[in-house]
Every structure is written in structure tokens, then in C-alpha cells.
Scaffold this motif. Structure first.
Motif, mmCIF file in Angstrom:
data_model
loop_
_atom_site.group_PDB
_atom_site.id
_atom_site.type_symbol
_atom_site.label_atom_id
_atom_site.label_comp_id
_atom_site.label_asym_id
_atom_site.label_seq_id
_atom_site.Cartn_x
_atom_site.Cartn_y
_atom_site.Cartn_z
ATOM 1 N N ILE A 212 102.564 -2.133 78.866
ATOM 2 C CA ILE A 212 101.689 -1.116 79.479
ATOM 3 C C ILE A 212 101.471 0.038 78.514
ATOM 4 O O ILE A 212 100.350 0.547 78.368
ATOM 5 C CB ILE A 212 102.289 -0.627 80.812
ATOM 6 N N TRP A 213 102.533 0.471 77.832
ATOM 7 C CA TRP A 213 102.393 1.551 76.850
ATOM 8 C C TRP A 213 101.469 1.133 75.715
ATOM 9 O O TRP A 213 100.610 1.922 75.282
ATOM 10 C CB TRP A 213 103.764 1.930 76.287
ATOM 11 N N VAL A 214 101.624 -0.093 75.224
ATOM 12 C CA VAL A 214 100.765 -0.583 74.137
ATOM 13 C C VAL A 214 99.321 -0.662 74.593
ATOM 14 O O VAL A 214 98.395 -0.256 73.871
ATOM 15 C CB VAL A 214 101.260 -1.954 73.641
ATOM 16 N N ARG A 215 99.103 -1.170 75.813
ATOM 17 C CA ARG A 215 97.729 -1.265 76.329
ATOM 18 C C ARG A 215 97.088 0.098 76.446
ATOM 19 O O ARG A 215 95.928 0.287 76.038
ATOM 20 C CB ARG A 215 97.749 -1.960 77.696
ATOM 21 N N ASN A 216 97.820 1.064 77.011
ATOM 22 C CA ASN A 216 97.264 2.412 77.161
ATOM 23 C C ASN A 216 96.973 3.055 75.804
ATOM 24 O O ASN A 216 95.936 3.706 75.622
ATOM 25 C CB ASN A 216 98.225 3.290 77.959
ATOM 26 N N SER A 217 97.883 2.873 74.838
ATOM 27 C CA SER A 217 97.662 3.467 73.522
ATOM 28 C C SER A 217 96.465 2.831 72.822
ATOM 29 O O SER A 217 95.664 3.528 72.185
ATOM 30 C CB SER A 217 98.920 3.303 72.660
ATOM 31 N N LEU A 218 96.331 1.505 72.931
ATOM 32 C CA LEU A 218 95.184 0.837 72.324
ATOM 33 C C LEU A 218 93.883 1.272 72.987
ATOM 34 O O LEU A 218 92.878 1.508 72.300
ATOM 35 C CB LEU A 218 95.352 -0.680 72.421
ATOM 36 N N LEU A 219 93.885 1.364 74.321
ATOM 37 C CA LEU A 219 92.679 1.773 75.042
ATOM 38 C C LEU A 219 92.260 3.181 74.639
ATOM 39 O O LEU A 219 91.100 3.425 74.267
ATOM 40 C CB LEU A 219 92.917 1.691 76.549
ATOM 41 N N VAL A 220 93.207 4.114 74.707
ATOM 42 C CA VAL A 220 92.892 5.497 74.355
ATOM 43 C C VAL A 220 92.527 5.607 72.879
ATOM 44 O O VAL A 220 91.561 6.285 72.506
ATOM 45 C CB VAL A 220 94.081 6.423 74.693
ATOM 46 N N GLY A 221 93.289 4.929 72.009
ATOM 47 C CA GLY A 221 93.041 5.028 70.576
ATOM 48 C C GLY A 221 91.680 4.500 70.166
ATOM 49 O O GLY A 221 90.954 5.158 69.413
ATOM 50 N N VAL A 222 91.300 3.327 70.664
ATOM 51 C CA VAL A 222 90.017 2.736 70.281
ATOM 52 C C VAL A 222 88.856 3.553 70.826
ATOM 53 O O VAL A 222 87.885 3.852 70.115
ATOM 54 C CB VAL A 222 89.946 1.274 70.754
ATOM 55 N N VAL A 223 88.936 3.946 72.103
ATOM 56 C CA VAL A 223 87.840 4.723 72.704
ATOM 57 C C VAL A 223 87.677 6.067 72.006
ATOM 58 O O VAL A 223 86.564 6.463 71.628
ATOM 59 C CB VAL A 223 88.092 4.909 74.216
ATOM 60 N N VAL A 224 88.783 6.780 71.810
ATOM 61 C CA VAL A 224 88.710 8.093 71.170
ATOM 62 C C VAL A 224 88.257 7.957 69.717
ATOM 63 O O VAL A 224 87.433 8.756 69.234
ATOM 64 C CB VAL A 224 90.072 8.802 71.253
ATOM 65 N N ALA A 225 88.751 6.942 69.003
ATOM 66 C CA ALA A 225 88.376 6.772 67.595
ATOM 67 C C ALA A 225 86.887 6.463 67.456
ATOM 68 O O ALA A 225 86.209 7.008 66.579
ATOM 69 C CB ALA A 225 89.212 5.666 66.955
ATOM 70 N N VAL A 226 86.347 5.604 68.323
ATOM 71 C CA VAL A 226 84.923 5.251 68.242
ATOM 72 C C VAL A 226 84.042 6.446 68.603
ATOM 73 O O VAL A 226 83.118 6.809 67.855
ATOM 74 C CB VAL A 226 84.626 4.045 69.151
ATOM 75 N N VAL A 227 84.332 7.065 69.745
ATOM 76 C CA VAL A 227 83.494 8.188 70.193
ATOM 77 C C VAL A 227 83.624 9.373 69.247
ATOM 78 O O VAL A 227 82.623 10.021 68.900
ATOM 79 C CB VAL A 227 83.867 8.582 71.638
ATOM 80 N N GLN A 228 84.844 9.659 68.804
ATOM 81 C CA GLN A 228 85.027 10.794 67.896
ATOM 82 C C GLN A 228 84.371 10.543 66.542
ATOM 83 O O GLN A 228 83.858 11.476 65.917
ATOM 84 C CB GLN A 228 86.514 11.085 67.707
ATOM 85 N N SER A 229 84.355 9.290 66.089
ATOM 86 C CA SER A 229 83.681 8.977 64.828
ATOM 87 C C SER A 229 82.184 9.236 64.941
ATOM 88 O O SER A 229 81.560 9.773 64.011
ATOM 89 C CB SER A 229 83.948 7.521 64.439
ATOM 90 N N PRO B 278 104.593 6.615 84.997
ATOM 91 C CA PRO B 278 105.007 5.593 84.015
ATOM 92 C C PRO B 278 103.900 4.611 83.661
ATOM 93 O O PRO B 278 103.866 4.117 82.524
ATOM 94 C CB PRO B 278 106.185 4.897 84.706
ATOM 95 N N TRP B 279 102.998 4.300 84.601
ATOM 96 C CA TRP B 279 101.932 3.340 84.290
ATOM 97 C C TRP B 279 100.804 3.960 83.452
ATOM 98 O O TRP B 279 99.902 3.260 83.016
ATOM 99 C CB TRP B 279 101.358 2.751 85.580
ATOM 100 N N ASN B 280 100.859 5.261 83.235
ATOM 101 C CA ASN B 280 99.879 5.931 82.376
ATOM 102 C C ASN B 280 100.456 6.343 81.023
ATOM 103 O O ASN B 280 99.734 6.925 80.206
ATOM 104 C CB ASN B 280 99.312 7.176 83.069
ATOM 105 N N TYR B 281 101.731 6.055 80.796
ATOM 106 C CA TYR B 281 102.358 6.475 79.545
ATOM 107 C C TYR B 281 101.722 5.773 78.344
ATOM 108 O O TYR B 281 101.364 4.603 78.402
ATOM 109 C CB TYR B 281 103.852 6.144 79.553
ATOM 110 N N THR B 282 101.606 6.519 77.264
ATOM 111 C CA THR B 282 101.278 5.927 75.972
ATOM 112 C C THR B 282 102.584 5.625 75.232
ATOM 113 O O THR B 282 103.678 5.887 75.735
ATOM 114 C CB THR B 282 100.408 6.876 75.148
ATOM 115 N N LEU B 283 102.471 5.083 74.033
ATOM 116 C CA LEU B 283 103.679 4.727 73.286
ATOM 117 C C LEU B 283 104.538 5.948 72.971
ATOM 118 O O LEU B 283 105.769 5.883 73.036
ATOM 119 C CB LEU B 283 103.287 4.015 71.987
ATOM 120 N N GLY B 284 103.890 7.063 72.640
ATOM 121 C CA GLY B 284 104.652 8.264 72.307
ATOM 122 C C GLY B 284 105.497 8.751 73.468
ATOM 123 O O GLY B 284 106.694 9.047 73.308
#
Length: 299
Positions: free
Chosen positions: A91-108, A242-248
């Protein structure tokens, strides 16, 4: 016959590759070379040794983070099995990947449009806008946590991944400066030729500037993705379930217990969390190298 033979021999000698002249090294240069090699190897050992201790801790079932042996005596996969129990790590990996990819694409995309405006357009307030970006970089992000938390609490947006994404989209001032410097190195004659051909500002951005800035865009995407994976301050403040936690946040909770600190599971999670970034780096390595180097030379 002899004349023809001599001419063929002369042409063969000319076509023969010249041997590289071996340059003799002075005694001082030889010493400097070996000293630099020793320093480089010492730095490599200093960088790899802590990583090796993390690997040992991940296979150490005693849950000890510090070990004085270079090889664990009773290595096992107990920490990895405990980490995978319940599925929280995934769940942590999924949330981090989701947030990371979306933020990286939109922010780029936001960064590209902002950098293009500051680098290629002339408008009222451009100078003060650049000064504002420079001032924003001087203040650490931790100073804005209270303001973000207060605003999200009034809007009932605490403990939501979308709220965390929205907050992280605003941390792109450094990326705008980075990409602006790269776009400044693109020859202005290309823009002038596009204007003569009758293209609009949007067409110049899409068809001229953006393709040339692709290497730096990949660098910004990768740096943003790495930043999301390692970010804790905003995630620990906004995300509370807990279901919204990222890896950090999830990895911090492994070692923040009052009576038990799961150092072994933390080390295993640290190693596994580096796998997605290593895969992205393997595919984007060529663009990362080109983007980091090309912007330092004026074209």
C-alpha cells in the motif's frame, strides 16, 4: 614494374594508421595520479560501507541495526516476511508511486510552461516574478507546514492523497529556475525562424522549445519522483490513516514505537523502496546525463 611497386608501398604506408605516441609521465604526475586513485577508492568505500550495513541489517533476524561483522552469521528472510505480512508495504509503495508519477508529470508540465514564459517571452512583471521565485527558494518548506495544514483543515481536506498531491505541486520554484537556464541556452534564432513562419506562441512552445528541452524535462521528472519517495514532512502532517501512508511515513512508523523499533524491517523496506527508482534511472540514464551536462554550455 618497380615504380608501380614503390607507389603501392607508399600508398600502403600512408593508409597505415599512425601509432599513438606514448607520453611519458613525470614522477610528480605519477604520484598525483596514484593519490587521486587512492582518494577515489576511499570515497567509494565510505559511500558503499553504510549501504552494506543496511543490507546486513535487513537479513539480521535479531532486529539490530548496527552490526560489527561484515557478513551476518544467521542471515534469514524474516524481516522481509514480516514486512510483507498484512500487505501494508505494498500500500505504501502504491501510494508513493501514484503520488510521485502524478506530481512529477503535472509539475513537469507546469515547470515547462513557466520556464518558457520567463525565458522566451517578454511581459510586464517578468523581472519581479523571477525575483519572487528566487526569494521562495531561500525559505525552507518546513515554514509553510502550519499554513498548509490550517488551510486544508478549514477545507476538510486532511488525510487525502489528492490534498497531498496539490501541496506538492507548489514546490517547483527550483525546477523553474533550472529549466529556464536550460531554455536560455537554446539559440534564439530558432524562435525567430518560427515567428517568421507564422507560428503562434503555443506552437513555438510545443514544436520548437519543448522537444529541445526533453533531456532537462527528464531530469526534472526524475528529481521530482525521488523527492516524493523521500519526502516526509508534508506527508506526515497531511496523511494520517495507514491506508494513505506513503513510503516515508510508513517507514518512519516502523522505528517510531516507544517500546519496539523494527530496524530490520526498516532496512528491508529501505532496500526495496530503491527498486522502483533504480528501474526509472536505468531507463532514463541517457537523458539524465545529457540533460545535466548540456545546460552548462551555451549553444
Amino acid at each position: 614494374m618497380s615504380v608501380a611497386h614503390e607507389s603501392m608501398a607508399a600508398s600502403a604506408r600512408r593508409s597505415r594508421p599512425a601509432r599513438a605516441v606514448k607520453k611519458s609521465m613525470q614522477p610528480g604526475e605519477r604520484v598525483a595520479l596514484w593519490v587521486s586513485r587512492v582518494v577515489i577508492w576511499c570515497v567509494i568505500v565510505m559511500v558503499l560501507l553504510p549501504m552494506w550495513f543496511v543490507v546486513i541489517a535487513s537479513f539480521n533476524p535479531s532486529n539490530s541495526y548496527i552490526s560489527f561483522s561484515l557478513f551476518p552469521s544467521n542471515a534469514s528472510f524474516a524481516n522481509y516476511r514480516a514486512l510483507f505480512q498484512g500487505g501494508q508495504f505494498w500500500i505504501w509503495v502504491r501510494n508513493s508511486l501514484l503520488v510521485g508519477v502524478v506530481v512529477a508529470v503535472v509539475q513537469s508540465l507546469i515547470t515547462a510552461m513557466s520556464a518558457f514564459a520567463f525565458a522566451k517571452l517578454r511581459f510586464y512583471g517578468r523581472k519581479y516574478g523571477l525575483m519572487a521565485l528566487l526569494l521562495l527558494q531561500m525559505f525552507p518548506n518546513i515554514l509553510a507546514i502550519a499554513a498548509f495544514y490550517t488551510a486544508l483543515a478549514k477545507l476538510n481536506m486532511i488525510d487525502m492523497l489528492s490534498s497531498y498531491m496539490l501541496v506538492m505541486l507548489g514546490t517547483s520554484a527550483f525546477n523553474i529556475w533550472l529549466l529556464k537556464g536550460y531554455m536560455d541556452s537554446i539559440p534564439k534564432e530558432l524562435d525567430e525562424a518560427a515567428v517568421i513562419d507564422g507560428t503562434s506562441t503555443w506552437q513555438r512552445f510545443i514544436h520548437v522549445t519543448l522537444p529541445l528541452a526533453t533531456p532537462m524535462m527528464v531530469v526534472i521528472f526524475f528529481l521530482t519522483l525521488v523527492g516524493i519517495f523521500s519526502e516526509y514532512m508534508f506527508a506526515g502532517t497531511i496523511l494520517q490513516s495507514p491506508w494513505n501512508y506513503t513510503l516515508g511515513v510508513g517507514m518512519y512508523n516502523l522505528i517510531s514505537g516507544q517500546f519496539a523499533k523494527n530496524w530490520g524491517e526498516f532496512a528491508a523496506a529501505a532496500l526495496l523502496s530503491a527498486v522502483p527508482l533504480a528501474i526509472v534511472f536505468a531507463f532514463a540514464q541517457r537523458y539524465l546525463t545529457k540533460g545535466l551536462v548540456a545546460g552548462s554550455v551555451k549553444g
